[in-house]
Enzyme design. Structure first.
Site, PDB file in Angstrom:
ATOM      1  N   CYS A  83       0.863  -1.113   0.144  1.00 58.71           N
ATOM      2  CA  CYS A  83       0.017  -0.010  -0.107  1.00 58.71           C
ATOM      3  C   CYS A  83       0.991   1.261   0.002  1.00 58.71           C
ATOM      4  O   CYS A  83       1.235   1.734   1.201  1.00 58.71           O
ATOM      5  CB  CYS A  83      -0.838  -0.146   1.387  1.00 58.71           C
ATOM      6  SG  CYS A  83      -1.881   1.312   1.398  1.00 58.71           S
ATOM      7  N   CYS A 113      -0.254   4.006   2.197  1.00 57.00           N
ATOM      8  CA  CYS A 113      -0.163   3.829   3.727  1.00 57.00           C
ATOM      9  C   CYS A 113       1.275   3.953   4.071  1.00 57.00           C
ATOM     10  O   CYS A 113       1.516   4.435   5.193  1.00 57.00           O
ATOM     11  CB  CYS A 113      -0.652   2.627   4.249  1.00 57.00           C
ATOM     12  SG  CYS A 113      -2.031   1.755   3.130  1.00 57.00           S
ATOM     13  N   ASP A 114       2.219   3.485   3.208  1.00 58.59           N
ATOM     14  CA  ASP A 114       3.459   3.318   3.604  1.00 58.59           C
ATOM     15  C   ASP A 114       4.420   4.203   3.017  1.00 58.59           C
ATOM     16  O   ASP A 114       5.897   4.257   3.351  1.00 58.59           O
ATOM     17  CB  ASP A 114       3.937   1.977   3.744  1.00 58.59           C
ATOM     18  CG  ASP A 114       3.012   1.067   4.330  1.00 58.59           C
ATOM     19  OD1 ASP A 114       2.717   1.279   5.559  1.00 58.59           O
ATOM     20  OD2 ASP A 114       2.923  -0.320   3.853  1.00 58.59           O
TER      21      ASP A 114
END
Ligand code: NDP
Length: 303
Positions: free
Chosen positions: A131, A134-135
């Protein structure tokens, strides 16, 4: 007893919820996550949803949820363990007890596929991610590699290019399957390099990702590419495990359902990414939700 239970609160589930509520059905949406949105939540920018260009995935999810809240749709946060077909009644078993409905719309979506190479499991969360939104922030001014050639891989590479010093995109063929508009955006970026006809054959590092081994399918040669992180975007797997003995599915686990979203079991419908269909987009998932509710209405009339 509900008229309708919708399982999943991604675009398909939310589409169904809004159409069901407007049709006056007694319904609820069940999702294991208290945050609605499904895969859209992990999307940085959605540029192809009609009327709302350039929205972030979380903004679009919030807008879907606000729309459902406007119709006072109840949301139940619990995990579905099994669904039982009792003819004109469907029993939904969850970790918090059972729910009964006359009809069920399955909208459980899909999750990312794994690459299946050495180092992937061991270094998950240590530089291996699925992701980018997300990261990605963990890799500011660093070097990353994205694997895949679909919409998600290209979106991820574009997003990471805004954060990272350098982004490689490794694709196993010599052309991308991502939408043309995305490809054009990608090609215009100076800090993105595409490595064609190649596969990542292992992910290497002691405690953190240090490099990946790239196998060139044309030359037959392997080489090491030094990276700080790897983002894997090699497709999706439908979340249909719990439906195995319930409805007909294809060999990949997608539910076989026609345009009305009717499955092989009367009163059970499949909407969105879990349905076998040619195009999986947010807009087609929302459309599935609406079509499924229309089919539920016709089913109730025929009961
Ligand atoms: P896709 O299935 O579209 O693409 C997967 C990519 O990964 C392909 O390029 C494929 O290669 C490659 N791949 C698959 N397996 C491997 C492997 N083992 N090793 C290396 N490469 C591999 O998946 P996406 O996750 O990109 O997208 C999923 C769905 O979501 C799609 O239908 C997409 O259109 C949709 N989507 C919709 C959006 C929207 O509505 N705005 C946004 C993002 C995604 P090959 O091309 O050779 O098969």
């Amino acid at each position: 007893m509900y008229d309708l239970l919708v399982i999943g609160s991604g675009p398909a589930g939310m589409g169904a919820a809004i159409y069901g509520a407007r049709a006056g059905m007694k319904l609820a949406v069940i999702d294991q996550s208290p945050v609605s949105g499904g895969q859209v939540l992990t999307t940085y920018e959605v540029d192809n949803y009609l009327g709302l260009p350039g929205m972030s995935g979380s903004e679009l999810s919030d807008a879907f949820r606000a729309h459902a809240d406007r119709f006072e749709v109840p949301f139940i946060t619990t995990e579905v363990e099994a669904i039982e077909d009792k003819g004109t009644t469907k029993l939904v078993h969850t970790t918090d007890g059972d729910y009964e409905a006359k009809a069920v719309i399955l909208a459980t979506g899909a999750t990312h596929a794994m690459l299946g190479v050495t180092g992937e499991m061991q270094l998950a969360g240590m530089g291996v991610s699925y992701c980018a939104t997300c990261d990605g922030a963990f890799f500011r001014n660093r070097t990353t590699v994205v694997v895949g050639g679909g919409d998600v891989a290209v979106e991820d590479a574009i997003f990471l290019a805004g954060i990272c010093k350098k982004v490689y995109l490794v694709h196993r063929r010599d052309s991308l399957r991502a939408a043309d508009a995305l490809q054009k955006k990608l090609m215009a970026l100076d800090n993105v390099e595409i490595i064609w006809n190649s596969e990542v054959s292992s992910i290497n590092g002691e405690d953190m990702v240090e490099n990946v081994t790239i196998f060139n399918k044309v030359s037959g040669e392997s080489s090491q590419l030094a990276v700080d992180g790897i983002f894997i975007a090699v497709g999706i797997i439908p979340n249909t495990k719990l439906l195995k003995n319930l409805v007909e599915m294809d060999e990949k686990g997608y539910v076989i359902a026609d345009e009305t979203c009717a499955t092989s079991v009367q009163g059970i419908y499949a909407a969105g990414d879990i349905r076998k269909k040619p195009m999986r987009q947010i807009i087609t998932a929302v459309a599935d939700g609406a079509n499924a509710v229309n089919a539920v209405q016709n089913y109730f009339i025929a009961l």
